[in-house]
Motif scaffolding. Sequence first.
Motif, PDB file in Angstrom:
ATOM      1  N   ALA A   1       0.837  -1.194   0.000  1.00  0.00           N
ATOM      2  CA  ALA A   1       0.000   0.000   0.000  1.00  0.00           C
ATOM      3  C   ALA A   1       0.870   1.240   0.000  1.00  0.00           C
ATOM      4  CB  ALA A   1      -0.921   0.001   1.214  1.00  0.00           C
ATOM      5  N   SER A   2       0.311   2.326  -0.514  1.00  0.00           N
ATOM      6  CA  SER A   2       1.001   3.607  -0.473  1.00  0.00           C
ATOM      7  C   SER A   2       0.992   4.159   0.943  1.00  0.00           C
ATOM      8  CB  SER A   2       0.329   4.600  -1.428  1.00  0.00           C
ATOM      9  OG  SER A   2      -1.002   4.867  -1.009  1.00  0.00           O
ATOM     10  N   ASP A   3       1.932   5.046   1.242  1.00  0.00           N
ATOM     11  CA  ASP A   3       1.945   5.725   2.535  1.00  0.00           C
ATOM     12  C   ASP A   3       0.697   6.590   2.668  1.00  0.00           C
ATOM     13  OD1 ASP A   3       4.447   4.586   2.678  1.00  0.00           O
ATOM     14  OD2 ASP A   3       5.544   6.465   2.348  1.00  0.00           O
ATOM     15  N   PRO A   4       0.162   6.741   3.875  1.00  0.00           N
ATOM     16  CA  PRO A   4      -1.024   7.578   4.062  1.00  0.00           C
ATOM     17  C   PRO A   4      -0.769   9.027   3.661  1.00  0.00           C
ATOM     18  CG  PRO A   4      -0.612   6.212   5.993  1.00  0.00           C
ATOM     19  CD  PRO A   4       0.600   6.101   5.124  1.00  0.00           C
ATOM     20  N   VAL A   5      -1.775   9.647   3.049  1.00  0.00           N
ATOM     21  CA  VAL A   5      -1.703  11.058   2.701  1.00  0.00           C
ATOM     22  C   VAL A   5      -3.082  11.667   2.948  1.00  0.00           C
ATOM     23  CG1 VAL A   5      -2.208  10.549   0.261  1.00  0.00           C
ATOM     24  CG2 VAL A   5      -1.138  12.733   0.888  1.00  0.00           C
ATOM     25  N   GLU A   6      -3.111  12.815   3.601  1.00  0.00           N
ATOM     26  CA  GLU A   6      -4.391  13.439   3.939  1.00  0.00           C
ATOM     27  C   GLU A   6      -4.965  14.149   2.722  1.00  0.00           C
ATOM     28  OE1 GLU A   6      -5.790  15.466   7.925  1.00  0.00           O
ATOM     29  OE2 GLU A   6      -4.860  16.998   6.636  1.00  0.00           O
ATOM     30  N   LEU A   7      -6.214  13.813   2.396  1.00  0.00           N
ATOM     31  CA  LEU A   7      -6.899  14.397   1.245  1.00  0.00           C
ATOM     32  C   LEU A   7      -8.350  14.680   1.629  1.00  0.00           C
ATOM     33  CD1 LEU A   7      -5.643  11.868  -1.452  1.00  0.00           C
ATOM     34  CD2 LEU A   7      -4.837  14.218  -1.181  1.00  0.00           C
ATOM     35  N   GLU A   8      -8.928  15.650   0.967  1.00  0.00           N
ATOM     36  CA  GLU A   8     -10.327  15.981   1.213  1.00  0.00           C
ATOM     37  C   GLU A   8     -11.122  15.869  -0.076  1.00  0.00           C
ATOM     38  OE1 GLU A   8     -13.102  19.331   3.465  1.00  0.00           O
ATOM     39  OE2 GLU A   8     -10.998  19.767   3.024  1.00  0.00           O
ATOM     40  N   PHE A   9     -12.207  15.108  -0.027  1.00  0.00           N
ATOM     41  CA  PHE A   9     -13.113  14.966  -1.158  1.00  0.00           C
ATOM     42  C   PHE A   9     -14.537  15.213  -0.687  1.00  0.00           C
ATOM     43  CE2 PHE A   9      -9.523  12.458  -2.607  1.00  0.00           C
ATOM     44  CZ  PHE A   9      -9.479  12.721  -3.973  1.00  0.00           C
ATOM     45  N   GLN A  10     -15.348  15.699  -1.581  1.00  0.00           N
ATOM     46  CA  GLN A  10     -16.774  15.783  -1.330  1.00  0.00           C
ATOM     47  C   GLN A  10     -17.443  14.511  -1.840  1.00  0.00           C
ATOM     48  OE1 GLN A  10     -18.476  19.367  -2.985  1.00  0.00           O
ATOM     49  NE2 GLN A  10     -16.824  20.660  -2.199  1.00  0.00           N
ATOM     50  N   THR A  11     -18.559  14.153  -1.243  1.00  0.00           N
ATOM     51  CA  THR A  11     -19.305  12.993  -1.714  1.00  0.00           C
ATOM     52  C   THR A  11     -19.646  13.158  -3.193  1.00  0.00           C
ATOM     53  OG1 THR A  11     -20.283  12.627   0.463  1.00  0.00           O
ATOM     54  CG2 THR A  11     -21.413  11.644  -1.418  1.00  0.00           C
ATOM     55  N   GLY A  12     -19.326  12.157  -3.994  1.00  0.00           N
ATOM     56  CA  GLY A  12     -19.623  12.209  -5.422  1.00  0.00           C
ATOM     57  C   GLY A  12     -18.515  12.767  -6.280  1.00  0.00           C
ATOM     58  N   GLU A  13     -17.502  13.377  -5.668  1.00  0.00           N
ATOM     59  CA  GLU A  13     -16.338  13.784  -6.450  1.00  0.00           C
ATOM     60  C   GLU A  13     -15.577  12.550  -6.917  1.00  0.00           C
ATOM     61  OE1 GLU A  13     -14.557  18.105  -5.375  1.00  0.00           O
ATOM     62  OE2 GLU A  13     -14.117  16.545  -3.922  1.00  0.00           O
ATOM     63  N   PHE A  14     -14.743  12.745  -7.930  1.00  0.00           N
ATOM     64  CA  PHE A  14     -13.962  11.627  -8.459  1.00  0.00           C
ATOM     65  C   PHE A  14     -12.497  11.762  -8.067  1.00  0.00           C
ATOM     66  CE2 PHE A  14     -17.729  11.165 -10.917  1.00  0.00           C
ATOM     67  CZ  PHE A  14     -17.785   9.831 -11.262  1.00  0.00           C
ATOM     68  N   LEU A  15     -11.969  10.677  -7.502  1.00  0.00           N
ATOM     69  CA  LEU A  15     -10.544  10.569  -7.226  1.00  0.00           C
ATOM     70  C   LEU A  15      -9.863  10.070  -8.488  1.00  0.00           C
ATOM     71  CD1 LEU A  15      -8.869   8.935  -4.125  1.00  0.00           C
ATOM     72  CD2 LEU A  15      -8.225   8.196  -6.418  1.00  0.00           C
ATOM     73  N   CYS A  16      -8.868  10.789  -8.948  1.00  0.00           N
ATOM     74  CA  CYS A  16      -8.091  10.382 -10.115  1.00  0.00           C
ATOM     75  C   CYS A  16      -6.755   9.821  -9.632  1.00  0.00           C
ATOM     76  CB  CYS A  16      -7.860  11.568 -11.051  1.00  0.00           C
ATOM     77  SG  CYS A  16      -6.719  11.206 -12.421  1.00  0.00           S
ATOM     78  N   LEU A  17      -6.552   8.536  -9.845  1.00  0.00           N
ATOM     79  CA  LEU A  17      -5.290   7.902  -9.505  1.00  0.00           C
ATOM     80  C   LEU A  17      -4.431   7.833 -10.763  1.00  0.00           C
ATOM     81  CD1 LEU A  17      -3.401   6.331  -7.602  1.00  0.00           C
ATOM     82  CD2 LEU A  17      -4.648   4.255  -8.251  1.00  0.00           C
ATOM     83  N   GLU A  18      -3.322   8.544 -10.740  1.00  0.00           N
ATOM     84  CA  GLU A  18      -2.390   8.531 -11.872  1.00  0.00           C
ATOM     85  C   GLU A  18      -1.154   7.714 -11.495  1.00  0.00           C
ATOM     86  OE1 GLU A  18      -1.491  12.228 -14.164  1.00  0.00           O
ATOM     87  OE2 GLU A  18       0.593  11.745 -13.630  1.00  0.00           O
ATOM     88  N   ILE A  19      -0.729   6.844 -12.381  1.00  0.00           N
ATOM     89  CA  ILE A  19       0.410   5.980 -12.086  1.00  0.00           C
ATOM     90  C   ILE A  19       1.271   5.827 -13.330  1.00  0.00           C
ATOM     91  CG2 ILE A  19      -1.038   3.948 -12.522  1.00  0.00           C
ATOM     92  CD1 ILE A  19       0.712   2.407 -10.536  1.00  0.00           C
ATOM     93  N   THR A  20       2.583   5.963 -13.139  1.00  0.00           N
ATOM     94  CA  THR A  20       3.561   5.705 -14.202  1.00  0.00           C
ATOM     95  C   THR A  20       4.263   4.400 -13.855  1.00  0.00           C
ATOM     96  OG1 THR A  20       3.874   8.066 -14.593  1.00  0.00           O
ATOM     97  CG2 THR A  20       5.586   6.582 -15.424  1.00  0.00           C
ATOM     98  N   PHE A  21       4.295   3.462 -14.797  1.00  0.00           N
ATOM     99  CA  PHE A  21       4.713   2.100 -14.469  1.00  0.00           C
ATOM    100  C   PHE A  21       5.421   1.435 -15.642  1.00  0.00           C
ATOM    101  CE2 PHE A  21       0.511   2.165 -16.270  1.00  0.00           C
ATOM    102  CZ  PHE A  21       0.481   1.097 -17.146  1.00  0.00           C
ATOM    103  N   SER A  22       6.117   0.349 -15.332  1.00  0.00           N
ATOM    104  CA  SER A  22       6.759  -0.478 -16.355  1.00  0.00           C
ATOM    105  C   SER A  22       6.889  -1.893 -15.813  1.00  0.00           C
ATOM    106  CB  SER A  22       8.137   0.078 -16.726  1.00  0.00           C
ATOM    107  OG  SER A  22       9.014   0.042 -15.621  1.00  0.00           O
ATOM    108  N   GLY A  23       7.075  -2.836 -16.716  1.00  0.00           N
ATOM    109  CA  GLY A  23       7.223  -4.232 -16.306  1.00  0.00           C
ATOM    110  C   GLY A  23       6.787  -5.172 -17.409  1.00  0.00           C
ATOM    111  N   LYS A  24       7.068  -6.438 -17.222  1.00  0.00           N
ATOM    112  CA  LYS A  24       6.766  -7.418 -18.270  1.00  0.00           C
ATOM    113  C   LYS A  24       5.405  -8.084 -18.083  1.00  0.00           C
ATOM    114  CE  LYS A  24      11.571  -8.614 -19.342  1.00  0.00           C
ATOM    115  NZ  LYS A  24      12.576  -9.716 -19.418  1.00  0.00           N
ATOM    116  N   MET A  25       4.939  -8.210 -16.854  1.00  0.00           N
ATOM    117  CA  MET A  25       3.680  -8.917 -16.570  1.00  0.00           C
ATOM    118  C   MET A  25       2.959  -8.179 -15.459  1.00  0.00           C
ATOM    119  SD  MET A  25       3.265 -12.818 -15.154  1.00  0.00           S
ATOM    120  CE  MET A  25       1.656 -13.606 -14.932  1.00  0.00           C
TER     121      MET A  25
END
Length: 377
Positions: free
Chosen positions: A130-154
Amino acid sequence: MKYFERFISNTYAGSANQHFFNMSEGEKRTGRIFYKISVGGKYNYSILYSNIIDSTYADGEKSHKNLICDSWIIHRARIGKCKSFCSDKDLSDIIISDSDEKADVYVCGFTDLLFNGKTKKEVMPGEFFASDPVELEFQTGEFLCLEITFSGKMIPYHEESLLPVYIKEGENWNYSKLIPFPGMIGCDRKVKGKVAYLGDSITQGIGTKANSYSHWNALLSKKLGNEYAYWNLGIGYGRANDAAADGAWLFKAKQNDIVFVCFGVNDILKGHTVEQIKADLASIVDILKKEDKKIVLQTIPPFDYTGENVEVWELVNDYIKTVLKDRVDIVFDVVPVLGNEEAPEKAKFGGHPDEKGCSLWTDALYEKLLSDFPWIV
């Protein structure tokens, strides 16, 4: 795993390891996944991943339950948010931007995620992390955008996802499911209890419009209210036989207090015998009960069965209603809600129930919970 002592799911979306894809040597991609937040507020968020395939995909020739994926690398991950997500277009036609507010979806307020204090993470074969905890604030119904840069074979991913998923190609974000999906969008909101929905594509939400959050357990979760947390563990092609293997998939279900179980369609369609399906359902129930979990077991939904499959369906459902009912907390029969009056094995609202079917299912199940399981509501 200490993660589950603190973090609970904060979306109704289904998101799991269903299949895997391969990347070329030296190739690197950046992708984005959008999750609708179910309960607003300021919380610490931690994103959970697993590097194990949860269930069998299609005929299982390539991807199957408990398959360990190879090592891969997260080069960078961050979370942004958007107020809404365009709902009147096909997902593949949506324009996403973090610099142009005239785009269909405008993403802003990005915060970097760290893994043990580092931006880069090498994922080990079979690893839960898991990622380290980070404090964030969202309103109900807002969308969390998870962006990830990655590489690998499988790399594990979810082929039948209903979520908005995109890969950056040049300056554009193009619809593509080839991105590693988190197992949980976790936050440290305090709740009365944790609920899991364990099942196949019907539980995941296939049959309803992509990104609509109109599948039966999303609607039920809203009705049951915010005192509980809800984790959708439904996976397309998933079988009772997969969950009964007691691997990574059932491990996730065990981290909850109440588990709704709905399996059998794919077991029947893949030719499993009556006795095999009975044994697998019994194993799931017994394993969860040994962990002291409350279980709501549902009958196998109609799916336009034909030939011998009709008898298999009838016999297994009879077993659920007459034998397993004494080993679980509630049995809910979905057939009167979803089946054709003259031929119950025929699906009135589609084998994968549409929005109307899911709404009726939700209402009937909620009334059952009110009368027979009152402490949950």
